[in-house]
Design a protein around this motif. Sequence first.
Motif, PDB file in Angstrom:
ATOM      1  N   UNK A  28       0.830  -1.206   0.000  1.00  0.00           N
ATOM      2  CA  UNK A  28       0.000   0.000   0.000  1.00  0.00           C
ATOM      3  C   UNK A  28       0.866   1.259   0.000  1.00  0.00           C
ATOM      4  N   UNK A  29       1.886   1.291   0.863  1.00  0.00           N
ATOM      5  CA  UNK A  29       2.776   2.452   0.942  1.00  0.00           C
ATOM      6  C   UNK A  29       3.585   2.614  -0.340  1.00  0.00           C
ATOM      7  N   UNK A  30       3.986   1.491  -0.949  1.00  0.00           N
ATOM      8  CA  UNK A  30       4.732   1.548  -2.203  1.00  0.00           C
ATOM      9  C   UNK A  30       3.871   2.143  -3.312  1.00  0.00           C
ATOM     10  N   UNK A  31       2.592   1.777  -3.304  1.00  0.00           N
ATOM     11  CA  UNK A  31       1.656   2.334  -4.292  1.00  0.00           C
ATOM     12  C   UNK A  31       1.479   3.833  -4.074  1.00  0.00           C
ATOM     13  N   UNK A  32       1.345   4.232  -2.801  1.00  0.00           N
ATOM     14  CA  UNK A  32       1.230   5.665  -2.487  1.00  0.00           C
ATOM     15  C   UNK A  32       2.459   6.432  -2.982  1.00  0.00           C
ATOM     16  N   UNK A  33       3.619   5.852  -2.728  1.00  0.00           N
ATOM     17  CA  UNK A  33       4.864   6.501  -3.137  1.00  0.00           C
ATOM     18  C   UNK A  33       4.928   6.648  -4.654  1.00  0.00           C
ATOM     19  N   UNK A  34       4.579   5.586  -5.363  1.00  0.00           N
ATOM     20  CA  UNK A  34       4.605   5.626  -6.830  1.00  0.00           C
ATOM     21  C   UNK A  34       3.621   6.653  -7.368  1.00  0.00           C
ATOM     22  N   UNK A  35       2.436   6.735  -6.735  1.00  0.00           N
ATOM     23  CA  UNK A  35       1.417   7.701  -7.168  1.00  0.00           C
ATOM     24  C   UNK A  35       1.911   9.138  -6.999  1.00  0.00           C
ATOM     25  N   UNK A  36       2.549   9.418  -5.852  1.00  0.00           N
ATOM     26  CA  UNK A  36       3.072  10.771  -5.609  1.00  0.00           C
ATOM     27  C   UNK A  36       4.162  11.097  -6.625  1.00  0.00           C
ATOM     28  N   UNK A  37       5.055  10.134  -6.888  1.00  0.00           N
ATOM     29  CA  UNK A  37       6.143  10.364  -7.854  1.00  0.00           C
ATOM     30  C   UNK A  37       5.589  10.650  -9.245  1.00  0.00           C
ATOM     31  N   UNK A  38       4.490   9.949  -9.622  1.00  0.00           N
ATOM     32  CA  UNK A  38       3.867  10.197 -10.928  1.00  0.00           C
ATOM     33  C   UNK A  38       3.269  11.600 -10.991  1.00  0.00           C
ATOM     34  N   UNK A  39       2.649  12.022  -9.885  1.00  0.00           N
ATOM     35  CA  UNK A  39       2.092  13.378  -9.840  1.00  0.00           C
ATOM     36  C   UNK A  39       3.195  14.423 -10.002  1.00  0.00           C
ATOM     37  N   UNK A  40       4.317  14.200  -9.316  1.00  0.00           N
ATOM     38  CA  UNK A  40       5.423  15.160  -9.372  1.00  0.00           C
ATOM     39  C   UNK A  40       6.040  15.243 -10.763  1.00  0.00           C
TER      40      UNK A  40
END
Length: 651
Positions: A593-605
């Motif tokens: 779950x945290x890895x998915x959150x991290x990937x999502x934030x990186x994509x937004x950035x």
Amino acid sequence: MILMQLQQVARHFGADVLFDKVNLDIKDDSRIALVGRNGAGKSTLLKMIVGESEPDEGQIIRKKGLTIGYLSQDTNLQSDKTIYAEMLSVFTYLQEMEQQLHHYEQQIADPNADHTSAAYEQLLKNYDQLQHDFKEKNGYSYENEIRSVLHGFNFFEADFDTEIASLSGGQKTRLALAKLLLEKRDLLILDEPTNHLDIATLAWLENYIQGYQGALLIVSHDRYFLDKIVKDVYELAHHTSHHYPGNYSQFIKNKAARQQQAWKEYEKQQAEIKKLEEFVDKNIVRASTTKRAQSRRKQLEKIERIERPENDKRGPRFEFTAAKPSGNIVLTIDNAAVGYEDTILSAPINLDLRKNKVVAIVGPNGIGKSTLLKSVLNLIPFLQGSATLGTNVTVGYYDQEQQGLHPEKTVLAEVWDEHPLTAEKDIRSILGSFLFTGDDVNKLVHDLSGGEKARLTLTKLALQHDNFLVFDEPTNHLDIESKEVLEQAIANFDGTVLFVSHDRYFINKVATEVMDLTPEGNVIYLGDYDYYLAKKAELAALAEQAAKENGAIPETVDNVSQGKLSYQQSKEQQKQERKLQREVTRLEELVMDLDSQKESIEQQMAQPEVATNLGKLSELQKELDQVSEKLADVEGEWTLASLALEEFLDA
């Protein structure tokens, strides 16, 4: 009690002074480190202390009957005996006492002896005294002591009958140190004792030597070892000695404070001198003030001038910079096995190395650490599995054997041939920053010392500007100052590092993660070397607790022989297993779950409209930092829980 004193000791080579006015006190309980840069004269001073040479000036006063044990850097135990027989020879006097005891026992048991005679009475007294002395000298346990020390240096029962002449140089050096420890001299002098030792053996030696009954004088580049052992540091610097109480870390702090104070005193005096000189210059020719000027001149003449403090900034100066950034994933190792021919040393090995991480690989000698690095670099194949480099990754490799150097080239040609478009003066300037100055650049590579070859290899590596650096034992042959510069260069590096090292102080300074290589594969610890030790101890405690809850207590012979558990024990075992498995599953889901959150934030950035919005970008960066930190913590908890489950199932 004072065992030895060095008073104003000096060594001269013609008009050149190696050191002068060296003072050193060794007491019966001393734990002393002798430090100083390469060439300062440490080994020369040790040879004077052990009596192999005499000082040119000053004197060395030794306690009468003082026994000294000395391990030099090039000590190799030369013997035609087996390993065990050589160690046993240390206790010849105990064997003779043992024989005498048996002789007394035979006389005492003689049926024809007159038990009422004075001679028989004296025989009993002699026997009692010898038995007491034998016990005091550890006569009943000396063979156990031999085994304990040999085991500590990785020599086991299967090795005991091996002839010493057939061993490698490193093995002979370890045996020489083992024999010295068993001899228990009044003063033990060790010159680089940690060479050829793996981390487990170093830890054993530290524990053993802390209980040594005699005095210790140690020269070592292993700062972690010095921190554990010594209580006083004597530094050879600027051709003399300085004494600092405390261990190595305290020495570094005290030395910095001492140097800062020296500069303050020097600058204060210089300001005072300048003020007096200006007054004299202005007033000496004026009749009304000439007497005061003359008085100030006399005052100037009486001042005892403080010498300008010398800086220790003569070490190498360099940095690692990446020509271009790599992708976020730098290296992936997937279910790999390392070894030779059909023999697997470690498996399975898995690693997901991310950008800007500094990962230390640790493990016992022979487990395949260097082999793993070479397999990652495609220099030798994996026995199974694979390794994949990430996007835009460029690799720089530091080989501890320095096989990339050409022995017949000069230092200048070794670097210039790889950078022919760079001006010679620039190449010389770069080499100068690595301490190759003047005629040093014309030396042939095969004539260089180990430390010089190490610095030349680092020179070439720094000029490549790779974004992924792989080091195999980078601190071997480097003096302490060079190690500190390398630590700073890695700390400031804008890329990723994977390295093998036995230097625990170095690992503590630079590593963000520690990878422990074992026969069963690898375990990642998210911290430095001390964190790794603490977590291993925590894992051992968890495994022990799990074993207790599992009911792994001494059982009857029948139960053990039949391999059965009682019904209640079986129920408890299943309950504990389910509990541990649920915790592992929960943490796995949280990691995902945290890895998915991290990937999502990186994509937004990465979106163009966000990349130009500094406010939004800053907000997302804070979120990313929080998620990344939590992810690292949870991954650590998952590692501990998984290992606890494995330990439980193996119990």
